[in-house]
Design an enzyme around this catalytic site. Structure first.
Site, PDB file in Angstrom:
ATOM      1  N   GLU A   5       0.828  -1.215   0.000  1.00  0.00           N
ATOM      2  CA  GLU A   5       0.000   0.000   0.000  1.00  0.00           C
ATOM      3  C   GLU A   5       0.861   1.263   0.000  1.00  0.00           C
ATOM      4  O   GLU A   5       0.427   2.308  -0.456  1.00  0.00           O
ATOM      5  CB  GLU A   5      -0.924   0.014   1.226  1.00  0.00           C
ATOM      6  CG  GLU A   5      -2.122  -0.900   1.081  1.00  0.00           C
ATOM      7  CD  GLU A   5      -3.221  -0.634   2.106  1.00  0.00           C
ATOM      8  OE1 GLU A   5      -2.965   0.037   3.123  1.00  0.00           O
ATOM      9  OE2 GLU A   5      -4.344  -1.117   1.894  1.00  0.00           O
TER      10      GLU A   5
ATOM     11  N   HIS B 180       9.203 -26.420  -2.301  1.00  0.00           N
ATOM     12  CA  HIS B 180       8.674 -27.586  -3.009  1.00  0.00           C
ATOM     13  C   HIS B 180       7.509 -27.221  -3.912  1.00  0.00           C
ATOM     14  O   HIS B 180       6.825 -28.092  -4.439  1.00  0.00           O
ATOM     15  CB  HIS B 180       8.270 -28.649  -1.986  1.00  0.00           C
ATOM     16  CG  HIS B 180       9.445 -29.104  -1.170  1.00  0.00           C
ATOM     17  ND1 HIS B 180      10.162 -30.246  -1.461  1.00  0.00           N
ATOM     18  CD2 HIS B 180      10.074 -28.532  -0.108  1.00  0.00           C
ATOM     19  CE1 HIS B 180      11.155 -30.367  -0.594  1.00  0.00           C
ATOM     20  NE2 HIS B 180      11.130 -29.335   0.228  1.00  0.00           N
TER      21      HIS B 180
ATOM     22  N   LYS C  48     -14.216  -0.914  -3.649  1.00  0.00           N
ATOM     23  CA  LYS C  48     -15.289  -0.612  -2.685  1.00  0.00           C
ATOM     24  C   LYS C  48     -16.422   0.124  -3.390  1.00  0.00           C
ATOM     25  O   LYS C  48     -17.593  -0.168  -3.172  1.00  0.00           O
ATOM     26  CB  LYS C  48     -14.755   0.258  -1.543  1.00  0.00           C
ATOM     27  CG  LYS C  48     -13.735  -0.428  -0.662  1.00  0.00           C
ATOM     28  CD  LYS C  48     -13.298   0.480   0.479  1.00  0.00           C
ATOM     29  CE  LYS C  48     -12.106  -0.084   1.205  1.00  0.00           C
ATOM     30  NZ  LYS C  48     -11.487   0.860   2.130  1.00  0.00           N
TER      31      LYS C  48
HETATM   32  O1  LIG Z   1      -9.135   0.273   9.919  1.00  0.00           O
HETATM   33  P1  LIG Z   1     -10.050   0.373   8.785  1.00  0.00           P
HETATM   34  O2  LIG Z   1     -10.524   1.788   8.539  1.00  0.00           O
HETATM   35  O3  LIG Z   1     -11.227  -0.566   8.958  1.00  0.00           O
HETATM   36  O4  LIG Z   1      -9.305  -0.039   7.478  1.00  0.00           O
HETATM   37  C1  LIG Z   1      -8.787  -1.316   7.275  1.00  0.00           C
HETATM   38  C2  LIG Z   1      -7.943  -1.377   6.016  1.00  0.00           C
HETATM   39  O5  LIG Z   1      -8.766  -1.269   4.884  1.00  0.00           O
HETATM   40  C3  LIG Z   1      -8.601  -0.221   3.961  1.00  0.00           C
HETATM   41  O6  LIG Z   1      -9.335  -0.469   2.827  1.00  0.00           O
HETATM   42  C4  LIG Z   1      -7.176   0.157   3.653  1.00  0.00           C
HETATM   43  O7  LIG Z   1      -6.741  -0.226   2.407  1.00  0.00           O
HETATM   44  C5  LIG Z   1      -6.182  -0.323   4.672  1.00  0.00           C
HETATM   45  O8  LIG Z   1      -5.096   0.553   4.665  1.00  0.00           O
HETATM   46  C6  LIG Z   1      -6.781  -0.415   6.036  1.00  0.00           C
HETATM   47  O9  LIG Z   1      -5.811  -0.821   6.947  1.00  0.00           O
END
Ligand SMILES: O=P(O)(O)OC[C@H]1O[C@H](O)[C@H](O)[C@@H](O)[C@@H]1O
Length: 452
Positions: free
Chosen positions: A290, A311, A425
């Site tokens: 990331e 392996h 998302k």
């Molecule tokens: O802690 P949160 O806000 O639930 O995020 C959890 C994770 O998901 C996101 O999509 C990011 O890509 C991550 O960098 C992050 O650690």
């Protein structure tokens, strides 16, 4: 106290003489930009001096909440994903018994993880297992709105309340989230859960030394004071005034960037010879993936567990496209001792190993692998860890974090954002007709219709 150490000899041999040293001025500039907060992403530099700023009082508070969970729960489910999951799992699995969930000696609660996938079978099987268990939940999300985690938490909260009653559930549900924003915060405040704050200026993948990692690790029974002490030691060892040659984070960052830009090595494989480090590599993959994979650039972070994967992946590594380099995390001394027994019949022909430690064989496998891979054109960086304990894992965590910050700046990207993660998302919410995504829903449905 010993220290983790770095050896780049078998990587530098793939580079022109002085190629690593040539990075010194750029590394210095990166270190200063981090220190002075003048780099891109400078609102996410809270990790930089985090270890040395953690107070004993704060760790006591974490330990007190952990003790409550340890006392009241036979199972604790840690709900979180990405940076809100991998650090805790990396340390817990790194320090724990490989068969922790089978040992069940009641000394420690069993730690299970959820909210890191949307597998219906996974959640069904988890909730079924928990049916007759006294369980608690640590709900971890920086944004407080991550779908995977929120989904699992909704199920777990309801089950916990159904099984223990709402009042008792309050004592065994803990939130680790933003100070003000997000559904996890709203829920914790409304229900009166104990909660910990993830500082605004610490990004998820750099947050293992905040309550995100510290609370689950303490609940699992491991020494968070030692973990933080190790990290604080490494904070000094990787400080901006430490000479380039002596600074492991500087050397690691410079070496990998030199391999990437000057030797065409586009994939880094972190390898271990201790299966307990599997999740440490998963944590490392997120940290580097990331941080560096953006602007159409970045070393692809991969991982292998050796000798297991020798392996399966060994052939590719030995003779496939020469675009890879390896970083071996080598544990000098195992915590336990197991000697090969004598066998009168010697049907397996292994009597030549009689009386030797298993680790002696493992170490020869490690050395043999490194030499073979180097001979096959794979540069090799070695990170030596004296032993697997909380102190050295703390060192390792900070070392990789600091090197990541430097390396990202050498690559000229913002190492502290992850805009690309939003794309899936957005599509998922559009496809699920989430309120607020009406225009995106319409557009994606039209696109799918046209693709038919
Ligand atoms: O802690 P949160 O806000 O639930 O995020 C959890 C994770 O998901 C996101 O999509 C990011 O890509 C991550 O960098 C992050 O650690």
């Amino acid at each position: 106290m010993k220290s983790i150490s770095l050896n780049i000899t078998k990587a530098a041999s793939f580079l022109a003489e002085g190629a690593v040293k040539a990075y010194e001025p750029k590394v210095k500039a990166a270190q200063e930009a981090l220190e002075n907060g003048t780099c891109e992403g400078n609102d996410f530099l809270g990790w930089l001096h985090l270890p040395s700023s953690i107070t004993p009082e704060f760790l006591n508070e974490i330990q007190a909440v952990a003790n409550t969970l340890r006392k009241k729960c036979e199972v604790v489910v840690v709900a979180g994903i990405g940076g809100s999951y991998l650090g805790a799992r990396a340390v817990i699995e790194g320090l724990g018994n490989s068969f922790a969930w089978l040992v069940n000696d009641k000394k420690n609660p069993t730690i299970l993880f959820a909210g890191n996938n949307i597998g219906e079978d996974y959640l069904f099987e988890l909730t079924s297992f928990l049916k007759d268990k006294k369980f608690g939940v640590i709900n971890i999300s920086k944004s407080g709105t991550t779908t995977e985690t929120a989904l699992a938490f909704r199920l777990l909260k309801k089950q916990c309340e159904d099984q223990r009653g709402k009042e008792e559930a309050k004592d065994v549900i803990v939130a680790v989230t933003d100070a003000k924003k997000g559904a996890a915060r709203t829920c914790a405040d409304k229900e009166g859960y104990k909660s910990f704050i993830i500082p605004d200026n610490v990004g998820g993948r750099f947050s293992v030394l905040t309550p995100v990692g510290l609370l689950p690790i303490a609940v699992a029974g491991f020494d968070v004071k030692q973990l933080v002490a190790g990290a604080a030691e490494m904070e000094k060892a990787c400080g901006k005034d430490v000479a380039f040659e002596e600074n492991p984070a500087a050397i690691y960052a410079a070496t990998r960037q030199a391999l990437y830009t000057q030797a065409g090595k586009k994939i880094e494989i972190v390898c271990n010879f201790q299966p307990k480090l599997h999740y440490f590599a998963e944590w490392w993959k997120q940290l580097y993936g990331e941080s560096e994979g953006k602007d159409q650039k970045g070393i692809f972070p991969a991982a292998c567990d050796f000798t297991t994967d020798l392996h399966s992946m060994g052939q590719w590594i030995q003779e496939g496209e020469r675009s890879i380099f390896e970083t071996v995390i080598s544990v000098e001394t195992p915590n336990e001792k197991l000697l090969f027994p004598h066998d009168d019949e010697n049907l397996d022909g292994l009597n030549f190993l009689e009386g030797k430690r298993v680790d002696e064989v493992n170490k020869m496998a490690e050395l043999g692998t490194r030499l073979a891979h180097v001979d096959g054109g794979v540069p090799n960086i070695l990170v030596n860890v004296p032993e697997l304990n909380a102190y050295y894992l703390g060192q390792l965590i900070y070392f990789f974090e600091k090197a990541c910050g430097i390396s990202g700046l050498l690559e000229e990207v913002n190492p502290f954002n992850q805009p690309g993660v939003e794309a899936y998302k957005k599509n998922m919410f559009a496809l699920l007709n989430k309120p607020g995504y009406e225009a995106e829903s319409k557009a994606i449905q039209e696109r799918l219709a046209n693709e038919k």
